[in-house]
Write a protein that holds these residues in place. Structure first.
Motif, PDB file in Angstrom:
ATOM      1  N   GLY A  27       0.640  -1.072   0.102  1.00 11.15           N
ATOM      2  CA  GLY A  27       0.409   0.001   0.091  1.00 11.15           C
ATOM      3  C   GLY A  27       0.856   0.981  -0.113  1.00 11.15           C
ATOM      4  N   ARG A  28       2.122   1.332   0.966  1.00 11.95           N
ATOM      5  CA  ARG A  28       2.501   2.596   0.751  1.00 11.95           C
ATOM      6  C   ARG A  28       3.751   2.653  -0.498  1.00 11.95           C
ATOM      7  NH1 ARG A  28       3.903  -0.043   5.737  1.00 11.95           N
ATOM      8  NH2 ARG A  28       5.659  -0.598   5.753  1.00 11.95           N
ATOM      9  N   ILE A  29       3.602   1.134  -0.711  1.00 11.87           N
ATOM     10  CA  ILE A  29       4.797   1.898  -2.686  1.00 11.87           C
ATOM     11  C   ILE A  29       3.632   2.613  -3.846  1.00 11.87           C
ATOM     12  CG2 ILE A  29       5.603   0.559  -4.693  1.00 11.87           C
ATOM     13  CD1 ILE A  29       7.064  -1.628  -1.951  1.00 11.87           C
ATOM     14  N   ALA A  30       2.107   1.488  -3.673  1.00 13.55           N
ATOM     15  CA  ALA A  30       1.798   2.047  -4.698  1.00 13.55           C
ATOM     16  C   ALA A  30       0.741   4.030  -4.489  1.00 13.55           C
ATOM     17  CB  ALA A  30      -0.109   1.441  -4.003  1.00 13.55           C
ATOM     18  N   VAL A  31       0.494   4.293  -3.247  1.00 22.42           N
ATOM     19  CA  VAL A  31       0.897   5.884  -2.477  1.00 22.42           C
ATOM     20  C   VAL A  31       1.317   6.583  -3.037  1.00 22.42           C
ATOM     21  CG1 VAL A  31      -0.256   6.764  -1.214  1.00 22.42           C
ATOM     22  CG2 VAL A  31      -1.377   5.112  -0.998  1.00 22.42           C
ATOM     23  N   THR A  32       2.652   6.052  -3.094  1.00 20.20           N
ATOM     24  CA  THR A  32       4.267   6.630  -3.497  1.00 20.20           C
ATOM     25  C   THR A  32       3.820   7.044  -4.632  1.00 20.20           C
ATOM     26  OG1 THR A  32       5.207   6.319  -1.055  1.00 20.20           O
ATOM     27  CG2 THR A  32       6.734   6.566  -3.235  1.00 20.20           C
ATOM     28  N   VAL A  33       3.924   6.085  -5.943  1.00 17.73           N
ATOM     29  CA  VAL A  33       4.441   5.664  -6.488  1.00 17.73           C
ATOM     30  C   VAL A  33       3.034   6.998  -7.458  1.00 17.73           C
ATOM     31  CG1 VAL A  33       4.022   4.704  -8.971  1.00 17.73           C
ATOM     32  CG2 VAL A  33       5.500   3.681  -7.585  1.00 17.73           C
ATOM     33  N   LEU A  65       2.204  13.826  -8.716  1.00 21.99           N
ATOM     34  CA  LEU A  65       2.826  15.471  -8.871  1.00 21.99           C
ATOM     35  C   LEU A  65       3.778  16.099 -10.154  1.00 21.99           C
ATOM     36  CD1 LEU A  65       3.713  17.183  -6.932  1.00 21.99           C
ATOM     37  CD2 LEU A  65       6.069  16.283  -6.640  1.00 21.99           C
ATOM     38  N   LEU A  66       4.043  14.349 -10.182  1.00 23.86           N
ATOM     39  CA  LEU A  66       4.415  15.095 -12.017  1.00 23.86           C
ATOM     40  C   LEU A  66       3.503  15.666 -13.121  1.00 23.86           C
ATOM     41  CD1 LEU A  66       6.343  15.027 -14.360  1.00 23.86           C
ATOM     42  CD2 LEU A  66       5.659  12.376 -14.889  1.00 23.86           C
ATOM     43  N   ALA A  67       2.241  14.929 -13.120  1.00 24.18           N
ATOM     44  CA  ALA A  67       0.574  15.638 -13.711  1.00 24.18           C
ATOM     45  C   ALA A  67       0.975  17.667 -12.802  1.00 24.18           C
ATOM     46  CB  ALA A  67      -0.290  15.155 -13.677  1.00 24.18           C
ATOM     47  N   LEU A  68       0.610  18.132 -12.040  1.00 23.42           N
ATOM     48  CA  LEU A  68       0.457  18.965 -11.305  1.00 23.42           C
ATOM     49  C   LEU A  68       1.829  19.760 -11.894  1.00 23.42           C
ATOM     50  CD1 LEU A  68      -1.485  20.408  -9.814  1.00 23.42           C
ATOM     51  CD2 LEU A  68      -0.235  19.753  -7.679  1.00 23.42           C
ATOM     52  N   LEU A 121       7.223  15.132 -22.914  1.00 24.20           N
ATOM     53  CA  LEU A 121       6.917  13.730 -21.817  1.00 24.20           C
ATOM     54  C   LEU A 121       5.950  14.561 -20.729  1.00 24.20           C
ATOM     55  CD1 LEU A 121       6.394  10.779 -21.952  1.00 24.20           C
ATOM     56  CD2 LEU A 121       8.672  10.768 -20.219  1.00 24.20           C
ATOM     57  N   LEU A 122       6.622  15.538 -19.836  1.00 24.19           N
ATOM     58  CA  LEU A 122       6.399  15.934 -18.510  1.00 24.19           C
ATOM     59  C   LEU A 122       4.705  16.934 -18.470  1.00 24.19           C
ATOM     60  CD1 LEU A 122       9.682  17.909 -17.452  1.00 24.19           C
ATOM     61  CD2 LEU A 122       8.146  16.016 -16.374  1.00 24.19           C
ATOM     62  N   ASP A 123       4.641  17.432 -20.227  1.00 26.28           N
ATOM     63  CA  ASP A 123       3.734  18.688 -20.534  1.00 26.28           C
ATOM     64  C   ASP A 123       2.357  17.245 -20.955  1.00 26.28           C
ATOM     65  OD1 ASP A 123       2.291  21.301 -21.296  1.00 26.28           O
ATOM     66  OD2 ASP A 123       1.547  20.220 -22.736  1.00 26.28           O
ATOM     67  N   GLY A 124       2.470  16.172 -21.025  1.00 24.42           N
ATOM     68  CA  GLY A 124       1.822  14.837 -21.623  1.00 24.42           C
ATOM     69  C   GLY A 124       0.952  14.653 -20.505  1.00 24.42           C
ATOM     70  N   SER A 125       1.596  14.820 -19.191  1.00 17.12           N
ATOM     71  CA  SER A 125       1.260  14.207 -18.051  1.00 17.12           C
ATOM     72  C   SER A 125      -0.099  14.506 -17.241  1.00 17.12           C
ATOM     73  CB  SER A 125       2.593  14.256 -16.870  1.00 17.12           C
ATOM     74  OG  SER A 125       2.755  15.511 -16.480  1.00 17.12           O
ATOM     75  N   LEU A 155       6.539   4.887 -18.285  1.00 21.44           N
ATOM     76  CA  LEU A 155       5.690   5.657 -17.652  1.00 21.44           C
ATOM     77  C   LEU A 155       4.051   5.033 -17.100  1.00 21.44           C
ATOM     78  CD1 LEU A 155       6.735   8.712 -18.182  1.00 21.44           C
ATOM     79  CD2 LEU A 155       6.748   7.808 -15.803  1.00 21.44           C
ATOM     80  N   ILE A 156       3.045   4.558 -18.637  1.00 24.84           N
ATOM     81  CA  ILE A 156       2.117   3.533 -18.765  1.00 24.84           C
ATOM     82  C   ILE A 156       2.237   2.515 -17.707  1.00 24.84           C
ATOM     83  CG2 ILE A 156       0.363   2.882 -20.070  1.00 24.84           C
ATOM     84  CD1 ILE A 156       1.303   5.052 -21.880  1.00 24.84           C
ATOM     85  N   MET A 157       3.131   1.782 -17.634  1.00 23.14           N
ATOM     86  CA  MET A 157       3.092   1.221 -17.162  1.00 23.14           C
ATOM     87  C   MET A 157       2.823   0.767 -15.720  1.00 23.14           C
ATOM     88  SD  MET A 157       6.037  -1.620 -19.694  1.00 23.14           S
ATOM     89  CE  MET A 157       6.167  -2.581 -18.420  1.00 23.14           C
ATOM     90  N   ILE A 158       4.346   1.620 -15.306  1.00 27.92           N
ATOM     91  CA  ILE A 158       4.666   1.789 -13.820  1.00 27.92           C
ATOM     92  C   ILE A 158       3.175   2.343 -13.264  1.00 27.92           C
ATOM     93  CG2 ILE A 158       5.969   3.465 -12.421  1.00 27.92           C
ATOM     94  CD1 ILE A 158       7.564   2.983 -13.711  1.00 27.92           C
ATOM     95  N   THR A 159       2.391   3.587 -13.600  1.00 26.00           N
ATOM     96  CA  THR A 159       1.160   3.844 -12.870  1.00 26.00           C
ATOM     97  C   THR A 159      -0.024   2.872 -12.650  1.00 26.00           C
ATOM     98  OG1 THR A 159       1.189   5.584 -14.112  1.00 26.00           O
ATOM     99  CG2 THR A 159      -0.294   5.736 -13.295  1.00 26.00           C
ATOM    100  N   VAL A 160       0.189   2.014 -14.130  1.00 30.52           N
ATOM    101  CA  VAL A 160      -1.025   1.305 -14.149  1.00 30.52           C
ATOM    102  C   VAL A 160      -1.157   0.084 -13.099  1.00 30.52           C
ATOM    103  CG1 VAL A 160      -1.665  -1.209 -15.218  1.00 30.52           C
ATOM    104  CG2 VAL A 160      -1.780   1.754 -16.482  1.00 30.52           C
ATOM    105  N   TRP A 161       0.721  -0.221 -13.066  1.00 32.50           N
ATOM    106  CA  TRP A 161       1.381  -1.687 -11.868  1.00 32.50           C
ATOM    107  C   TRP A 161       0.913  -0.773 -10.714  1.00 32.50           C
ATOM    108  CZ3 TRP A 161       5.346  -0.387  -8.780  1.00 32.50           C
ATOM    109  CH2 TRP A 161       5.486  -1.387  -7.862  1.00 32.50           C
ATOM    110  N   ALA A 162       1.031   0.363 -10.682  1.00 34.36           N
ATOM    111  CA  ALA A 162       0.491   1.187  -8.838  1.00 34.36           C
ATOM    112  C   ALA A 162      -0.559   1.261  -8.921  1.00 34.36           C
ATOM    113  CB  ALA A 162       1.326   2.687  -8.769  1.00 34.36           C
ATOM    114  N   ALA A 163      -1.280   1.343  -9.473  1.00 29.45           N
ATOM    115  CA  ALA A 163      -3.047   1.008  -9.509  1.00 29.45           C
ATOM    116  C   ALA A 163      -3.251   0.075  -8.947  1.00 29.45           C
ATOM    117  CB  ALA A 163      -4.085   2.562 -10.848  1.00 29.45           C
TER     118      ALA A 163
END
Length: 305
Positions: free
Chosen positions: A11-17, A23-26, A66-70, A247-255
């Motif tokens: 849970g901590r790993i998923a919430v951190t990622v 934060l990257l999107a913001l 990449l940063l702007d598209g996040s 980036l897509i794979m890590i985000t889906v994995w964390a979710a």
């Protein structure tokens, strides 16, 4: 539930990622080193001090894009998840209480949405409403909503005939009050699991649609759009699709990891997990010689004379 989720390592790993992705999107568009839409003559360049991830076929800085598209990718996945949550959960809960006619209608609508070819229906609706991110995500959310309908309906059926719920209805409580006071607490854990999974699914859907150029007007950058533009120039930059794909794979994995953590700490599984943790926690015995309180001499009842 939040404390129990954070009590798990997964849970901590998923919430951190996921927090880092948010934060990257913001802040991504604000910290982009260059204008993501600015073209130059330095096309298909490799990594350098000026372009950390190189440039694309129009000479645009890949890192800045990449940063702007996040932001678009994250907002799109959240729109899918929230739309599916509202469209699916509310009818799913009410179908248990509003009679057989409402139940039959909502079940048939759900079956229809499941049977629709997802991509073709999304393309057809976007062709009618216009190629915009909001339209694409609303349509996608409606198509994903049967998951929430079934989860909320199954959870509501499990508690609908409980003695305290029947007593509340007999006492004259409204369906809305019963749903808020009694049903929602039981329905929330499985819905939270479905919501976390849908965020991951939303990323895949947003990336797939933007990969095909649906939902976002070029030259606006997205993670899926970057994948599509890089695939045409693999002979010049074979490593280019690695970063957006990761980036897509890590985000889906964390979710999905967060969904597993919520499922582990909710319901009977969560109670069993807490019981096992309590059983593993060592407790000093009252007469343990190592315990200072046990070896201390008791004070005289009448005090020192």
């Amino acid at each position: 539930m939040v404390r129990r989720v954070l009590g798990l390592t997964t849970g901590r790993i998923a919430v951190t990622v996921l927090a880092l992705i948010a934060l990257l999107a913001l802040l991504g568009p604000l910290i982009a080193p260059q204008d993501p839409l600015a073209t130059s003559d330095n096309t298909l360049a490799g990594t350098s001090a000026a372009h950390w991830l190189g440039t694309d076929y129009l000479g645009r800085d890949v890192l800045s894009r990449l940063l702007d598209g996040s932001r678009v990718s994250v907002l799109g996945s959240l729109e899918v998840a929230l739309t599916a949550l509202v469209v699916g959960t509310v009818p799913g809960i009410l179908s248990v209480y509003l009679g057989r006619t409402f139940e039959w209608i909502t079940l048939r609508i759900t079956d229809t949405l499941v049977a629709l070819p997802f991509l073709l229906f999304a393309v057809a609706v976007i062709a009618l409403l216009g190629n915009g991110l909001t339209q694409a995500m609303l349509v996608t959310g409606v198509l994903v909503s049967p998951l929430f309908y079934r989860v909320s309906r199954a959870a509501t059926l499990a508690v609908a005939r409980s003695p305290y719920v029947e007593a509340a209805l007999i006492a004259g409580a409204s369906v809305g009050w019963v749903a808020r006071r009694h049903v929602w607490a039981k329905v929330l854990p499985p819905i939270a699991v479905a919501l976390a999974q849908t965020v991951g699914v939303g990323f895949v859907i947003v990336s797939s649609l933007t990969f095909l150029g649906i939902g976002v007007q070029p030259p606006d950058p997205t993670w899926g759009g970057l994948l599509a533009s890089d695939l045409g120039y693999l002979s010049h930059r074979p490593w280019a699709p690695v970063v957006p794909a990761l980036l897509i794979m890590i985000t889906v994995w964390a979710a999905n990891l967060l969904a597993d953590a919520i499922r582990d700490v909710s319901g009977e599984a969560g109670h069993d997990l807490l019981d096992r943790r309590r059983a593993r926690t060592p407790r000093p015995a009252p007469d343990d010689p190592a315990d200072p309180a046990a070896t201390a001499d008791p004070a005289p009842a009448g005090g020192a004379r």
